[in-house]
Design a protein around this motif. Structure first.
Motif, PDB file in Angstrom:
ATOM      1  N   ASP A  54       0.814  -1.040  -0.017  1.00 41.04           N
ATOM      2  CA  ASP A  54      -0.097   0.001   0.080  1.00 41.04           C
ATOM      3  C   ASP A  54       0.824   1.304   0.036  1.00 41.04           C
ATOM      4  O   ASP A  54       0.669   2.171   0.896  1.00 41.04           O
ATOM      5  N   PRO A  55       1.845   1.456  -1.007  1.00 42.17           N
ATOM      6  CA  PRO A  55       2.380   2.881  -1.103  1.00 42.17           C
ATOM      7  C   PRO A  55       1.668   3.870  -1.221  1.00 42.17           C
ATOM      8  O   PRO A  55       0.477   3.668  -1.686  1.00 42.17           O
ATOM      9  N   PHE A  56       2.134   5.011  -1.316  1.00 40.63           N
ATOM     10  CA  PHE A  56       1.412   6.009  -1.255  1.00 40.63           C
ATOM     11  C   PHE A  56       0.329   6.229  -2.485  1.00 40.63           C
ATOM     12  O   PHE A  56      -0.836   6.695  -2.621  1.00 40.63           O
ATOM     13  N   GLU A  57       0.804   5.576  -3.701  1.00 38.73           N
ATOM     14  CA  GLU A  57      -0.320   5.937  -4.677  1.00 38.73           C
ATOM     15  C   GLU A  57      -1.276   5.030  -4.767  1.00 38.73           C
ATOM     16  O   GLU A  57      -2.535   5.153  -5.105  1.00 38.73           O
ATOM     17  N   VAL A  58      -1.032   3.718  -4.011  1.00 40.98           N
ATOM     18  CA  VAL A  58      -2.265   2.920  -3.778  1.00 40.98           C
ATOM     19  C   VAL A  58      -3.159   3.443  -2.720  1.00 40.98           C
ATOM     20  O   VAL A  58      -4.263   3.590  -2.968  1.00 40.98           O
ATOM     21  N   ALA A  59      -2.548   4.175  -1.595  1.00 38.03           N
ATOM     22  CA  ALA A  59      -3.304   4.579  -0.675  1.00 38.03           C
ATOM     23  C   ALA A  59      -4.304   6.049  -1.087  1.00 38.03           C
ATOM     24  O   ALA A  59      -5.094   6.134  -0.597  1.00 38.03           O
ATOM     25  N   ILE A  60      -3.486   6.793  -1.928  1.00 39.43           N
ATOM     26  CA  ILE A  60      -4.339   7.833  -2.576  1.00 39.43           C
ATOM     27  C   ILE A  60      -5.433   7.447  -3.039  1.00 39.43           C
ATOM     28  O   ILE A  60      -6.684   8.047  -2.953  1.00 39.43           O
ATOM     29  N   ARG A  61      -5.240   6.311  -3.995  1.00 35.59           N
ATOM     30  CA  ARG A  61      -6.484   5.737  -4.678  1.00 35.59           C
ATOM     31  C   ARG A  61      -7.603   5.534  -3.757  1.00 35.59           C
ATOM     32  O   ARG A  61      -8.703   5.441  -4.057  1.00 35.59           O
ATOM     33  N   GLU A  62      -6.963   4.576  -3.001  1.00 38.46           N
ATOM     34  CA  GLU A  62      -8.218   4.099  -1.951  1.00 38.46           C
ATOM     35  C   GLU A  62      -8.953   5.133  -1.152  1.00 38.46           C
ATOM     36  O   GLU A  62     -10.077   4.926  -1.097  1.00 38.46           O
ATOM     37  N   ALA A  63      -8.241   6.193  -0.835  1.00 44.21           N
ATOM     38  CA  ALA A  63      -8.758   7.187  -0.038  1.00 44.21           C
ATOM     39  C   ALA A  63      -9.965   7.883  -0.960  1.00 44.21           C
ATOM     40  O   ALA A  63     -10.909   8.231  -0.518  1.00 44.21           O
ATOM     41  N   GLY A  64      -9.384   8.108  -2.288  1.00 45.72           N
ATOM     42  CA  GLY A  64     -10.440   8.522  -3.114  1.00 45.72           C
ATOM     43  C   GLY A  64     -11.649   7.816  -3.242  1.00 45.72           C
ATOM     44  O   GLY A  64     -12.957   8.337  -3.410  1.00 45.72           O
ATOM     45  N   ARG A  65     -11.719   6.404  -3.314  1.00 41.70           N
ATOM     46  CA  ARG A  65     -12.688   5.602  -3.520  1.00 41.70           C
ATOM     47  C   ARG A  65     -13.466   5.565  -2.227  1.00 41.70           C
ATOM     48  O   ARG A  65     -14.631   5.690  -2.138  1.00 41.70           O
ATOM     49  N   GLN A  66     -13.011   5.706  -1.163  1.00 46.72           N
ATOM     50  CA  GLN A  66     -13.576   6.036   0.224  1.00 46.72           C
ATOM     51  C   GLN A  66     -14.349   7.130   0.249  1.00 46.72           C
ATOM     52  O   GLN A  66     -15.508   7.332   0.698  1.00 46.72           O
ATOM     53  N   LEU A  67     -13.789   8.379  -0.391  1.00 49.57           N
ATOM     54  CA  LEU A  67     -14.292   9.532  -0.086  1.00 49.57           C
ATOM     55  C   LEU A  67     -15.707   9.530  -0.976  1.00 49.57           C
ATOM     56  O   LEU A  67     -16.790   9.843  -0.658  1.00 49.57           O
ATOM     57  N   ALA A  68     -15.411   9.086  -2.288  1.00 49.69           N
ATOM     58  CA  ALA A  68     -16.720   8.866  -3.091  1.00 49.69           C
ATOM     59  C   ALA A  68     -17.701   8.069  -2.579  1.00 49.69           C
ATOM     60  O   ALA A  68     -19.102   8.439  -2.681  1.00 49.69           O
ATOM     61  N   PHE A  69     -17.563   6.946  -1.755  1.00 49.98           N
ATOM     62  CA  PHE A  69     -18.662   6.201  -1.141  1.00 49.98           C
ATOM     63  C   PHE A  69     -19.153   7.025   0.007  1.00 49.98           C
ATOM     64  O   PHE A  69     -20.580   7.062  -0.015  1.00 49.98           O
ATOM     65  N   ILE A  70     -18.618   7.827   0.878  1.00 49.15           N
ATOM     66  CA  ILE A  70     -19.019   8.336   1.820  1.00 49.15           C
ATOM     67  C   ILE A  70     -19.982   9.684   1.375  1.00 49.15           C
ATOM     68  O   ILE A  70     -21.083   9.781   1.823  1.00 49.15           O
ATOM     69  N   GLU A  71     -19.338  10.348   0.033  1.00 47.34           N
ATOM     70  CA  GLU A  71     -20.405  11.350  -0.425  1.00 47.34           C
ATOM     71  C   GLU A  71     -21.436  10.617  -0.857  1.00 47.34           C
ATOM     72  O   GLU A  71     -22.600  11.476  -0.655  1.00 47.34           O
ATOM     73  N   LYS A  72     -21.560   9.749  -1.372  1.00 51.87           N
ATOM     74  CA  LYS A  72     -22.666   9.162  -2.121  1.00 51.87           C
ATOM     75  C   LYS A  72     -23.865   8.506  -1.021  1.00 51.87           C
ATOM     76  O   LYS A  72     -24.993   8.611  -1.329  1.00 51.87           O
ATOM     77  N   HIS A  73     -23.054   8.021  -0.001  1.00 48.84           N
ATOM     78  CA  HIS A  73     -24.117   7.405   0.845  1.00 48.84           C
ATOM     79  C   HIS A  73     -24.456   8.094   2.476  1.00 48.84           C
ATOM     80  O   HIS A  73     -25.269   7.624   3.012  1.00 48.84           O
ATOM     81  N   THR A  74     -23.703   9.334   2.538  1.00 53.75           N
ATOM     82  CA  THR A  74     -24.163   9.890   3.684  1.00 53.75           C
ATOM     83  C   THR A  74     -24.428  11.210   3.474  1.00 53.75           C
ATOM     84  O   THR A  74     -24.264  11.926   2.458  1.00 53.75           O
ATOM     85  N   VAL A  75     -25.305  12.034   4.484  1.00 53.11           N
ATOM     86  CA  VAL A  75     -25.506  13.254   4.059  1.00 53.11           C
ATOM     87  C   VAL A  75     -25.213  14.426   5.286  1.00 53.11           C
ATOM     88  O   VAL A  75     -24.670  15.472   5.109  1.00 53.11           O
ATOM     89  N   GLU A  76     -24.606  13.519   6.501  1.00 55.92           N
ATOM     90  CA  GLU A  76     -24.016  14.512   7.557  1.00 55.92           C
ATOM     91  C   GLU A  76     -22.454  14.590   7.171  1.00 55.92           C
ATOM     92  O   GLU A  76     -22.144  15.822   7.972  1.00 55.92           O
ATOM     93  N   VAL A  77     -21.903  13.866   6.693  1.00 52.08           N
ATOM     94  CA  VAL A  77     -20.373  14.087   6.372  1.00 52.08           C
ATOM     95  C   VAL A  77     -20.235  14.985   5.102  1.00 52.08           C
ATOM     96  O   VAL A  77     -20.418  14.514   4.227  1.00 52.08           O
ATOM     97  N   LYS A  78     -19.475  15.995   5.133  1.00 53.50           N
ATOM     98  CA  LYS A  78     -19.251  16.667   3.961  1.00 53.50           C
ATOM     99  C   LYS A  78     -17.661  16.472   3.884  1.00 53.50           C
ATOM    100  O   LYS A  78     -16.800  16.669   4.644  1.00 53.50           O
ATOM    101  N   THR A  79     -17.574  16.091   2.504  1.00 57.52           N
ATOM    102  CA  THR A  79     -16.100  15.710   2.229  1.00 57.52           C
ATOM    103  C   THR A  79     -15.152  16.582   1.461  1.00 57.52           C
ATOM    104  O   THR A  79     -14.118  16.200   1.265  1.00 57.52           O
ATOM    105  N   LYS A  80     -15.845  17.713   1.159  1.00 51.04           N
ATOM    106  CA  LYS A  80     -15.213  18.660   0.636  1.00 51.04           C
ATOM    107  C   LYS A  80     -13.556  18.907   1.082  1.00 51.04           C
ATOM    108  O   LYS A  80     -12.961  19.228   0.198  1.00 51.04           O
ATOM    109  N   VAL A  81     -13.562  19.360   2.374  1.00 52.44           N
ATOM    110  CA  VAL A  81     -12.365  19.726   2.871  1.00 52.44           C
ATOM    111  C   VAL A  81     -11.472  18.416   2.723  1.00 52.44           C
ATOM    112  O   VAL A  81     -10.140  18.928   2.464  1.00 52.44           O
ATOM    113  N   TRP A  82     -11.810  17.435   3.042  1.00 52.53           N
ATOM    114  CA  TRP A  82     -11.011  16.219   2.922  1.00 52.53           C
ATOM    115  C   TRP A  82     -10.391  15.992   1.449  1.00 52.53           C
ATOM    116  O   TRP A  82      -9.372  15.649   1.217  1.00 52.53           O
TER     117      TRP A  82
END
Length: 294
Positions: free
Chosen positions: A150-178
């Motif tokens: 999980d070098p940084f390149e992989v970790a960045i992609r995984e973080a982006g995937r998780q952020l997209a999931f959070i944005e799609k499935h929650t309304v309480e958490v705003k992911t823009k700053v992250w």
């Protein structure tokens, strides 16, 4: 049992009776849960030794790696203390180590450090990490330490995937700053490779006879080749997660370690920030996953 059965408190004595016939079971005392890693059962053996028994077959490679690394470290002049391997089963079923005369600190004790104690703590931890991350280990040791997947390149992609999931499935958490923070850090995340402990939690830092200036490190079974910032990030995550919520004590302790940490990486603090960001994103992602499954 040696190949497939998971070893736990309920069957470890039968396991040792079968595979470690030279060990006196009456002289074993299970170490308290506070020092029990997830991958091994650890016992005090008599008055001067520790016995580690991997729980699963895939943990035995880690034990053999730890033995090899500690054997080498015991040939060096170190600014810290490590256990000395006494013997190890050739297949990693168990291993015996010297017992260190040291104790770990409850994490809440760190908030009560005097300036002098904070300096000693930071100097000790910083010296250990500086040695581990900068030392030129021989090939025969490096050959036992796998490269992280999980070098940084992989970790960045995984973080982006998780952020997209959070944005799609929650309304309480705003992911823009992250998302903006992730993008601002991206250019700093050049992957470096070094020997990294990968499990630098407070329970694995022992102080010899209670002296903050004499640090002993335990549990090297998770060691990998990775970016040195991984150790500092994991340490910072524990400090910010378990100390006072305002983050003041955590920052003082992390800064004390960085003060004595030797690196030529100008992005080390940005990489630590990235590790903290990943942890925050992952925690919310796991909560969102639980809500959906329920």
């Amino acid at each position: 049992m040696a190949g497939t059965t998971e070893i736990g408190a309920e069957n470890v004595y039968d396991f040792l009776k079968r595979f470690a016939t030279d060990i006196s079971l009456a002289d074993l005392k299970l170490v308290s849960n506070r020092h029990q890693g997830g991958d091994s059962l650890t016992f005090y053996y008599r008055n001067d030794s520790l016995l580690k028994v991997p729980r699963r077959n895939d943990s035995r490679t880690g034990l053999l790696k730890e033995v090899k690394l500690l054997e080498y470290l015991n040939t060096q002049r170190l600014p810290f203390v490590v256990a000395r391997p006494i013997f190890a089963h050739e297949k990693g079923l168990y291993a015996m180590f010297s017992r260190i005369n040291g104790t770990s600190l409850p994490i809440e004790a760190l908030e009560g450090f005097t300036p002098e104690e904070l300096e000693s703590f930071g100097k000790s931890v910083g010296a250990f990490l500086s040695f581990l991350h900068n030392h030129k280990f021989p090939v025969e040791v490096l050959d036992t330490i796998p490269r992280a997947d999980d070098p940084f390149e992989v970790a960045i992609r995984e973080a982006g995937r998780q952020l997209a999931f959070i944005e799609k499935h929650t309304v309480e958490v705003k992911t823009k700053v992250w998302t903006e923070t992730l993008e601002s850090l991206r250019e700093s995340l050049d992957q470096r490779w070094a020997v990294v402990h990968c499990d630098l939690q407070i329970n694995h830092l022992l102080f010899v006879q209670g002296n903050l200036g004499q640090l002993a490190i335990i549990d090297f079974a998770d060691t990998l080749m990775h970016d040195p910032a991984v150790d500092l990030s994991e340490f910072a995550i524990e400090m910010y997660s378990d100390l006072s919520p305002d983050g003041i004590a955590a920052k003082k302790i992390v800064d004390a370690v960085l003060k004595h940490y030797q690196t030529n990486d100008p992005a080390i603090e940005a990489k630590i920030e990235f590790g903290l960001l990943l942890f925050a994103i992952s925690r919310v992602y796991q909560e969102a996953m639980k809500l959906i499954r329920s």
